[in-house]
Write an enzyme that holds these catalytic residues in place. Structure first.
Site, PDB file in Angstrom:
ATOM      1  N   SER A 198       0.235  -0.910  -0.097  1.00  0.00           N
ATOM      2  CA  SER A 198      -0.109   0.331  -0.020  1.00  0.00           C
ATOM      3  C   SER A 198       1.155   1.109  -0.360  1.00  0.00           C
ATOM      4  O   SER A 198       1.831   1.501  -0.620  1.00  0.00           O
ATOM      5  CB  SER A 198      -0.918   0.470   1.299  1.00  0.00           C
ATOM      6  OG  SER A 198      -1.249   0.997   0.994  1.00  0.00           O
ATOM      7  N   GLU A 257      -9.201  -5.512  -5.131  1.00  0.00           N
ATOM      8  CA  GLU A 257      -8.705  -4.326  -4.434  1.00  0.00           C
ATOM      9  C   GLU A 257      -9.649  -2.978  -4.447  1.00  0.00           C
ATOM     10  O   GLU A 257      -9.731  -3.041  -3.079  1.00  0.00           O
ATOM     11  CB  GLU A 257      -7.567  -4.285  -4.291  1.00  0.00           C
ATOM     12  CG  GLU A 257      -6.320  -4.991  -4.865  1.00  0.00           C
ATOM     13  CD  GLU A 257      -5.031  -4.617  -4.074  1.00  0.00           C
ATOM     14  OE1 GLU A 257      -5.186  -3.217  -2.777  1.00  0.00           O
ATOM     15  OE2 GLU A 257      -4.253  -5.277  -3.628  1.00  0.00           O
ATOM     16  N   HIS A 302      -7.605  -5.429  -0.799  1.00  0.00           N
ATOM     17  CA  HIS A 302      -6.370  -4.452  -0.523  1.00  0.00           C
ATOM     18  C   HIS A 302      -5.420  -5.519   0.680  1.00  0.00           C
ATOM     19  O   HIS A 302      -4.329  -5.568   0.939  1.00  0.00           O
ATOM     20  CB  HIS A 302      -6.964  -3.745  -0.488  1.00  0.00           C
ATOM     21  CG  HIS A 302      -5.246  -2.441  -0.325  1.00  0.00           C
ATOM     22  ND1 HIS A 302      -4.832  -1.795  -1.249  1.00  0.00           N
ATOM     23  CD2 HIS A 302      -5.002  -2.194   0.883  1.00  0.00           C
ATOM     24  CE1 HIS A 302      -3.585  -1.244  -0.318  1.00  0.00           C
ATOM     25  NE2 HIS A 302      -4.626  -1.684   0.891  1.00  0.00           N
TER      26      HIS A 302
END
Length: 323
Positions: A198, A257, A302
């Site tokens: 991320s 995601e 995610h």
């Protein structure tokens, strides 16, 4: 600042990759998209249960270092996991793990034993001095870049979260953290690796494109590409891999995601973003002595991509199979 103790190899290629303009053409028109109704996110302040450090290991020893940022605003806990197995002749491969608290929470004794049976690396978990999985304010500052002369970048939904301190963190990492973490250890300095997810993935990419000699093997998971107007893709356009230096890049991202959109969703589809990462990997792979590839993490969103990408990175570094 206070400090307290407490792969693949590559091949030469002749491919020609996409330019940043071509990469940007894969993107949707909107650079930034917010959901119409915000959904509650996970509670990042929830304390983590005891993990491998607290429980101990039969095959790894642990030591901790605590560090305060030069401005006194962020406090780090650097955990170094050292194999008990004798190192190879060239030394251990060190792999630096961003979001170190969360990374260590995803590893169990079975993972350490699997690596021990192969070529165990030194794990250097770059965490924050908290019992929680993340320090969301600290990581947003440390892991996100800004352009030269640009002011701090403010998150409109969370004004207390500033961004733009990535270059400061690179400096701290290079000048202080790496030296302290690797002290007295037999390290193979030609095989340093780094993993991030991320914002951490964004940091790995920014470091690759601006300080490519700092690491040799780069593991990028679910990077926040659209940060600051896709700044990192502009950096990719200027990127040059150091000559006669062998290295690798593994880009990873789930194919689910965006099913739950959050404040950092960029308005595109998973296919568009993954096509973009595949094009970037193709371009990086054209550099002599740099092996780059993109891997889709099938069926993963995610959050789940963090654990899976971490296991893939450690498998790649150690030669073990981590599930």
């Amino acid at each position: 600042m206070t400090l307290h103790p407490a792969c693949n190899h590559t091949r030469r290629k002749m491919l020609k990759g996409a330019t940043t303009g071509a990469l940007l053409s894969l993107l949707p028109g909107a650079l930034w998209s917010l959901p119409t109704a915000a959904r509650p996110g996970p509670d990042f302040n929830q304390p983590l249960p005891p993990g491998i450090v607290e429980k101990g290991s039969e095959v790894y020893d642990f030591r901790e270092h605590r560090l305060t940022s030069p401005d006194g605003q962020r406090h780090y806990r650097i955990t170094v996991a050292i194999p008990r197995k004798a190192p190879p002749e060239a030394g251990y491969t060190p792999i630096y793990l961003l979001d170190g608290n969360a990374a260590l929470a995803e590893l169990g004794e079975q993972d350490l034993k699997a690596m021990d049976a192969a070529m165990p690396p030194v794990l250097i978990a770059l965490g924050y001095d908290t019992d929680a999985r993340f320090d969301v304010e600290a990581r947003q500052w440390d892991y996100t870049p800004k352009r030269p002369g640009q002011d701090a970048i403010i998150n409109d939904r969370h004004p207390e979260r500033r961004g733009g301190g990535a270059d400061d963190f690179i400096k701290l990492l290079n000048e202080d953290i790496m030296k302290e973490a690797e002290q007295d250890l037999p390290i193979d300095t030609s095989r340093r690796a780094i993993w991030g997810h991320s914002f951490g993935g964004l940091f790995v990419m920014h470091t690759l494109f601006t300080r490519p000699a700092l690491f040799d093997h780069w593991y990028v998971a679910s990077p926040t590409l659209h940060w600051n107007g896709y700044q990192v893709l502009e950096e990719a356009d200027r990127f040059q891999w150091p000559p006669e230096r062998r290295g690798s890049v593994l880009l990873m991202r789930g194919d689910a995601e965006l099913k739950r959109r959050g404040p950092y969703a960029n308005g595109g589809s998973d296919k568009q973003i993954n096509d973009q990462l595949a094009a970037l990997a193709h371009r990086l792979d054209s550099a002599p002595d740099l092996d780059a590839r993109f891997e889709v993490l099938e069926g993963l969103g995610h959050g789940a991509a963090l654990a899976r990408s971490l296991k893939l990175a450690l498998s790649d570094v150690s030669g073990a199979t981590l599930s």
